[in-house]
Design a protein around this motif. Sequence first.
Motif, PDB file in Angstrom:
ATOM      1  N   HIS A  24       0.580  -0.833  -0.059  1.00  9.89           N
ATOM      2  CA  HIS A  24       0.196  -0.383  -0.201  1.00  9.89           C
ATOM      3  C   HIS A  24       0.769   1.358  -0.097  1.00  9.89           C
ATOM      4  O   HIS A  24      -0.038   2.425  -0.678  1.00  9.89           O
ATOM      5  N   SER A  25       1.957   1.655   0.455  1.00  6.82           N
ATOM      6  CA  SER A  25       2.673   2.563   0.235  1.00  6.82           C
ATOM      7  C   SER A  25       3.521   2.622  -1.034  1.00  6.82           C
ATOM      8  O   SER A  25       3.834   3.769  -1.095  1.00  6.82           O
ATOM      9  N   LEU A  26       3.552   1.625  -1.253  1.00 10.89           N
ATOM     10  CA  LEU A  26       4.142   1.760  -2.776  1.00 10.89           C
ATOM     11  C   LEU A  26       2.941   2.438  -4.047  1.00 10.89           C
ATOM     12  O   LEU A  26       3.357   2.981  -4.693  1.00 10.89           O
ATOM     13  N   ILE A  27       2.067   1.883  -3.492  1.00 13.98           N
ATOM     14  CA  ILE A  27       0.636   2.598  -4.548  1.00 13.98           C
ATOM     15  C   ILE A  27       0.535   4.172  -3.237  1.00 13.98           C
ATOM     16  O   ILE A  27       0.184   4.946  -4.637  1.00 13.98           O
ATOM     17  N   GLU A  76      15.029  -3.796  -5.083  1.00  8.94           N
ATOM     18  CA  GLU A  76      15.256  -3.488  -6.783  1.00  8.94           C
ATOM     19  C   GLU A  76      14.718  -2.295  -6.975  1.00  8.94           C
ATOM     20  O   GLU A  76      15.578  -1.076  -7.283  1.00  8.94           O
ATOM     21  N   ALA A  77      13.095  -2.558  -7.349  1.00  6.34           N
ATOM     22  CA  ALA A  77      12.030  -1.588  -7.842  1.00  6.34           C
ATOM     23  C   ALA A  77      12.513  -0.365  -6.959  1.00  6.34           C
ATOM     24  O   ALA A  77      12.378   0.462  -7.353  1.00  6.34           O
ATOM     25  N   SER A  78      12.230  -0.610  -5.744  1.00  5.75           N
ATOM     26  CA  SER A  78      11.859   0.292  -4.481  1.00  5.75           C
ATOM     27  C   SER A  78      13.737   1.405  -4.723  1.00  5.75           C
ATOM     28  O   SER A  78      13.196   2.459  -4.820  1.00  5.75           O
ATOM     29  N   ARG A  79      14.509   0.690  -5.211  1.00 11.94           N
ATOM     30  CA  ARG A  79      15.507   1.295  -5.249  1.00 11.94           C
ATOM     31  C   ARG A  79      15.673   2.313  -6.627  1.00 11.94           C
ATOM     32  O   ARG A  79      15.826   3.132  -6.548  1.00 11.94           O
ATOM     33  N   VAL A  80      15.487   1.101  -7.443  1.00 11.38           N
ATOM     34  CA  VAL A  80      14.699   2.264  -9.095  1.00 11.38           C
ATOM     35  C   VAL A  80      14.359   3.795  -8.751  1.00 11.38           C
ATOM     36  O   VAL A  80      14.652   5.053  -9.133  1.00 11.38           O
ATOM     37  N   ILE A  81      13.230   3.302  -7.823  1.00  9.53           N
ATOM     38  CA  ILE A  81      11.627   4.794  -7.905  1.00  9.53           C
ATOM     39  C   ILE A  81      13.034   5.567  -6.841  1.00  9.53           C
ATOM     40  O   ILE A  81      12.489   6.990  -6.949  1.00  9.53           O
ATOM     41  N   GLU A  82      13.765   5.266  -5.626  1.00  9.86           N
ATOM     42  CA  GLU A  82      14.293   5.922  -4.492  1.00  9.86           C
ATOM     43  C   GLU A  82      15.192   7.254  -5.088  1.00  9.86           C
ATOM     44  O   GLU A  82      15.204   8.745  -5.015  1.00  9.86           O
ATOM     45  N   GLU A  83      15.403   6.764  -6.509  1.00 13.03           N
ATOM     46  CA  GLU A  83      16.859   7.084  -7.437  1.00 13.03           C
ATOM     47  C   GLU A  83      16.499   8.041  -8.567  1.00 13.03           C
ATOM     48  O   GLU A  83      16.810   9.190  -8.046  1.00 13.03           O
ATOM     49  N   TYR A  84      14.910   7.637  -9.358  1.00 13.15           N
ATOM     50  CA  TYR A  84      14.715   8.267 -10.146  1.00 13.15           C
ATOM     51  C   TYR A  84      13.275   8.881  -9.891  1.00 13.15           C
ATOM     52  O   TYR A  84      13.822  10.341 -10.054  1.00 13.15           O
ATOM     53  N   ALA A  97      10.131   5.398  -0.734  1.00 14.50           N
ATOM     54  CA  ALA A  97      10.709   4.598  -1.521  1.00 14.50           C
ATOM     55  C   ALA A  97      12.569   3.834  -0.599  1.00 14.50           C
ATOM     56  O   ALA A  97      12.529   2.556  -0.491  1.00 14.50           O
ATOM     57  N   LYS A  98      12.441   4.889  -0.213  1.00 13.75           N
ATOM     58  CA  LYS A  98      13.946   3.702   0.786  1.00 13.75           C
ATOM     59  C   LYS A  98      13.052   3.157   2.167  1.00 13.75           C
ATOM     60  O   LYS A  98      14.033   2.155   2.200  1.00 13.75           O
ATOM     61  N   LYS A  99      12.624   4.014   2.305  1.00 14.62           N
ATOM     62  CA  LYS A  99      11.918   2.972   4.052  1.00 14.62           C
ATOM     63  C   LYS A  99      11.014   1.940   3.397  1.00 14.62           C
ATOM     64  O   LYS A  99      11.436   1.153   4.356  1.00 14.62           O
ATOM     65  N   LEU A 100      10.879   2.051   2.221  1.00 14.08           N
ATOM     66  CA  LEU A 100      10.133   0.751   2.208  1.00 14.08           C
ATOM     67  C   LEU A 100      11.085  -0.682   1.366  1.00 14.08           C
ATOM     68  O   LEU A 100      11.214  -2.049   1.937  1.00 14.08           O
ATOM     69  N   ARG A 101      12.193   0.117   1.098  1.00 17.06           N
ATOM     70  CA  ARG A 101      13.783  -0.664   0.161  1.00 17.06           C
ATOM     71  C   ARG A 101      14.052  -1.696   2.133  1.00 17.06           C
ATOM     72  O   ARG A 101      14.208  -2.660   2.303  1.00 17.06           O
TER      73      ARG A 101
END
Length: 118
Positions: A24-27, A76-84, A97-101
């Motif tokens: 849900h946090s990703l949503i 990996e996906a959360s890291r991509v979001i975090e960076e971009y 995103a970092k917290k999620l990762r």
Amino acid sequence: MIEEYFRFLQNSEKNSIEIKKMRHSLIDIETALGKEKLLKFRDTDSDCFAGECRPEELNRQSGEDILRANFIRAQEASRVIEEYVKICQTSSISESAKKLRFSLYSIEKKVFTGTENG
């Protein structure tokens, strides 16, 4: 995939709920970024990896293999979001995103080191 593993294969309500909250946090991140905006960048017709499949993706022996692979994908996906999202000057989304990762790292460690009692 991780949520379903805990829900259907392990019948672990505790882990299912924890992963569901992460999903849900990703949503929430997707909503904050704007789903329509994100869809503009998806071009499966010209994606050079659309038809690719690594051999290990075809050789899953157990639910645990699927679980491990999907922890890696989610991290990996959360890291991509975090960076971009840093390009868009959206540090709050990057932090989410970092917290999620790191939450994914923690639950993965608990599960695979046997310190999780579900």
